[in-house]
Design an enzyme around this catalytic site. Structure first.
Site, short mmCIF file in Angstrom:
data_model
loop_
_atom_site.label_atom_id
_atom_site.label_comp_id
_atom_site.label_asym_id
_atom_site.label_seq_id
_atom_site.Cartn_x
_atom_site.Cartn_y
_atom_site.Cartn_z
N TYR A 52 0.84 -1.21 0.00
CA TYR A 52 0.00 0.00 0.00
C TYR A 52 0.87 1.25 0.00
O TYR A 52 1.82 1.34 0.77
CB TYR A 52 -0.95 0.02 1.20
CG TYR A 52 -2.37 -0.07 0.72
CD1 TYR A 52 -3.01 1.06 0.19
CD2 TYR A 52 -3.06 -1.27 0.70
CE1 TYR A 52 -4.29 0.97 -0.32
CE2 TYR A 52 -4.34 -1.37 0.19
CZ TYR A 52 -4.95 -0.24 -0.33
OH TYR A 52 -6.20 -0.32 -0.84
N GLU A 54 -0.46 4.84 -0.57
CA GLU A 54 -1.25 6.07 -0.81
C GLU A 54 -0.37 7.30 -0.66
O GLU A 54 0.41 7.41 0.29
CB GLU A 54 -2.43 6.13 0.15
CG GLU A 54 -3.52 5.14 -0.22
CD GLU A 54 -4.72 5.20 0.71
OE1 GLU A 54 -4.68 5.95 1.71
OE2 GLU A 54 -5.69 4.47 0.44
N ASP A 198 -6.68 13.18 -25.26
CA ASP A 198 -6.75 11.79 -24.79
C ASP A 198 -6.12 10.91 -25.87
O ASP A 198 -6.72 10.67 -26.91
CB ASP A 198 -8.22 11.42 -24.54
CG ASP A 198 -8.38 9.98 -24.05
OD1 ASP A 198 -7.39 9.22 -24.08
OD2 ASP A 198 -9.51 9.63 -23.65
N THR A 224 -4.20 5.58 -21.82
CA THR A 224 -4.01 4.25 -21.28
C THR A 224 -2.55 3.89 -21.50
O THR A 224 -1.81 4.60 -22.20
CB THR A 224 -4.88 3.21 -22.02
OG1 THR A 224 -4.48 3.20 -23.40
CG2 THR A 224 -6.35 3.54 -21.93
N LYS A 227 -2.62 0.02 -24.86
CA LYS A 227 -3.07 -0.10 -26.26
C LYS A 227 -1.83 -0.08 -27.16
O LYS A 227 -0.98 -0.95 -27.02
CB LYS A 227 -4.11 0.97 -26.56
CG LYS A 227 -5.38 0.77 -25.70
CD LYS A 227 -6.48 1.78 -25.97
CE LYS A 227 -7.66 1.57 -25.02
NZ LYS A 227 -8.71 2.60 -25.21
N ARG A 233 -1.95 -3.01 -18.22
CA ARG A 233 -3.26 -2.36 -18.24
C ARG A 233 -3.24 -1.24 -17.20
O ARG A 233 -3.19 -1.51 -16.01
CB ARG A 233 -4.33 -3.39 -17.90
CG ARG A 233 -5.63 -3.00 -18.44
CD ARG A 233 -6.59 -4.15 -18.57
NE ARG A 233 -7.68 -3.66 -19.37
CZ ARG A 233 -7.96 -4.07 -20.58
NH1 ARG A 233 -7.22 -5.00 -21.14
NH2 ARG A 233 -8.98 -3.57 -21.23
C1 LIG Z 1 -9.67 3.03 -24.29
C2 LIG Z 1 -9.94 4.48 -24.09
C3 LIG Z 1 -10.18 5.01 -22.82
C4 LIG Z 1 -10.46 4.16 -21.61
O1 LIG Z 1 -9.52 3.32 -21.20
P1 LIG Z 1 -9.89 2.12 -20.19
O2 LIG Z 1 -8.56 1.68 -19.78
O3 LIG Z 1 -10.65 1.13 -21.00
O4 LIG Z 1 -10.68 2.68 -19.09
C5 LIG Z 1 -10.29 6.37 -22.69
N1 LIG Z 1 -10.19 7.19 -23.74
C6 LIG Z 1 -9.98 6.70 -24.99
C7 LIG Z 1 -9.88 7.67 -26.13
C8 LIG Z 1 -9.87 5.34 -25.21
O5 LIG Z 1 -9.73 4.87 -26.46
#
Ligand SMILES: *Cc1c(COP(=O)(O)O)cnc(C)c1O
Length: 418
Positions: A52, A54, A198, A224, A227, A233
């Protein structure tokens, strides 16, 4: 593999082994998926998950942080170096919590916010009505243009002038073209919005210099890490120094408790991998194969949303071949190719039975599959769609796919026998 797990819990061990084998034996075409390396997986599966922590480095609420602080500092420094960011927070549990933290940092419930509509390629968390971002904020959505299917920057500007959003989200989940961050910056400045880029899908391409970086342009960049970036993850937020405190406080204590230190270590490993020349080669393979696959599919009578791709994904209008996306995705899965059905812009069909599919090349590229293999893949897709549920064609293609994949070991799954 999994010796302890197999004796303690044979059910779960068997399911993990089956899923691992599935990932080895199929062509994984889901644009948000990838193969994290064995090194990343080892970090994620480590004892760091037991701790932990925090708080942030040097100011934690629990003792015993002498190693965790170093892990998190390494992750932050490496992400800063890869993206040229001023401030980095690697604690978000995933992409969606990273975005929720941004809302929490810069807006209050009921405030106007803006993002690209989900049916046009935006993400749920950019203000879609079923998401907390759409329910708790006065969310407005901009579209893509009807003809070109490109982001409708004029509409975006008009809506922004009208609603004066506190937060303007730029970023995509199902859109195959470059995002013009500078154009968003101009509008954000004009209306006094915080600009959030994003890059959840494209962060691997940005890291490799194959998509323009929003880091020098946006106030905040969310992503993220699993991807195209090919890490564990997780999520991360990059921002200008002036927003550092607001972002850090929004993640903890605003939204989350203890960070997932094992994931943090995985992010550090992935960032180190992303700084290698081989990562740049992988990213080049991602975009080259997407372009090649797009051209090969067009030659076979498919229509691509926007006519092509600049990034790792293709939105394919399968109705152009007379079949909706869902049965195509189902038939492709039976033939060893796993993608998702997807709406196309202004789709006359319902989201659960839309007009297209989305294909991504990142996972394939991680196995070394590149542009030179894309006519082969397009032929398989073409044959499966043309055979319309003829199971003998699907079975033949599945066999060919499995044989083809033997030559391309999957990162992180090298020990799995197909
Ligand atoms: C995949 C994605 C997210 C969310 O990611 P998670 O890990 O699935 O919560 C947010 N914004 C965009 C543009 C995404 O493609």
């Amino acid at each position: 593999m999994f010796d302890a797990l197999r004796s303690a819990d044979p059910d779960i061990a068997a399911l993990i082994e089956s899923e691992s084998r599935r990932q080895v034996r199929t062509l994984r075409l889901i644009a948000s998926e990838n193969y994290a390396s064995a090194a990343v997986q080892e970090a994620v599966g480590s004892a760091l998950a037991n701790k932990y922590s925090e708080g942030y480095g040097g100011r934690r609420y629990y003792q015993g942080q002498q190693y965790i602080d170093q892990v998190e500092a390494l992750a932050i420094d490496r992400i800063k170096a890869v993206f040229g960011a001023e401030h980095v927070n690697v604690q978000p549990y995933s992409g969606s919590p990273a975005n929720l933290a941004v809302y929490f940092a810069f807006a209050s419930p009921g405030d106007p916010v803006m993002g690209l509509g989900l049916p046009h390629g935006g993400h749920l968390t950019h203000g879609w009505n079923v998401n907390v971002s759409g329910k708790w904020f006065d969310a407005h959505q901009y579209p893509v243009e009807r003809d070109s299917e490109l982001l409708d920057m004029a509409a975006m500007r008009r809506i922004a002038r009208e609603v004066r959003p506190k937060i303007l989200f730029a970023g995509i989940t199902a859109y195959p073209r470059v995002v013009d961050w500078d154009a968003f910056r101009e509008v954000a400045d004009e209306v006094g919005a915080i600009l959030v880029a994003d890059i959840a899908h494209i962060s691997g391409l940005v890291a490799a210099g194959l998509h323009p970086s929003p880091v020098p342009v946006a106030d905040v960049v969310t992503s993220t890490t699993h991807k195209t970036f090919r890490g564990p993850r997780g999520g991360m937020i990059l921002c200008r120094e002036e927003h550092a405190r607001a972002i850090d406080r929004a993640i903890f204590p605003g939204l989350q408790g203890g960070p997932h230190n094992n994931t943090t270590a995985g992010i550090a490993v992935a960032a180190r991998e992303a700084a290698q020349p081989s990562f740049r080669e992988y990213a080049q393979r991602v975009v080259d194969s997407a372009r090649a696959l797009g051209e090969a599919l067009v030659e076979r009578g498919f229509r691509l949303v926007t006519g092509g791709t600049d990034n790792h994904m293709l939105i394919v209008d399968t109705m152009h071949r007379g079949v909706p996306g869902k049965p195509v995705a189902q038939a492709l899965e039976r033939a060893g190719m796993v993608c998702n059905y997807n709406s196309i812009p202004f789709d006359p069909r319902k989201p659960f039975d839309p007009s297209g599919i989305r294909i991504g090349t990142a996972a394939m590229a991680s196995r070394g599959i590149g542009a030179e293999h894309m006519t082969r893949l397009a032929d398989w897709v073409d044959q499966v769609v043309a055979a319309s549920d003829d199971t003998s064609v699907e079975e033949r293609v599945r066999g060919e796919v499995e044989e083809f994949l033997i030559d391309f070991p999957a990162p992180g799954l090298e020990g799995v026998t197909p």
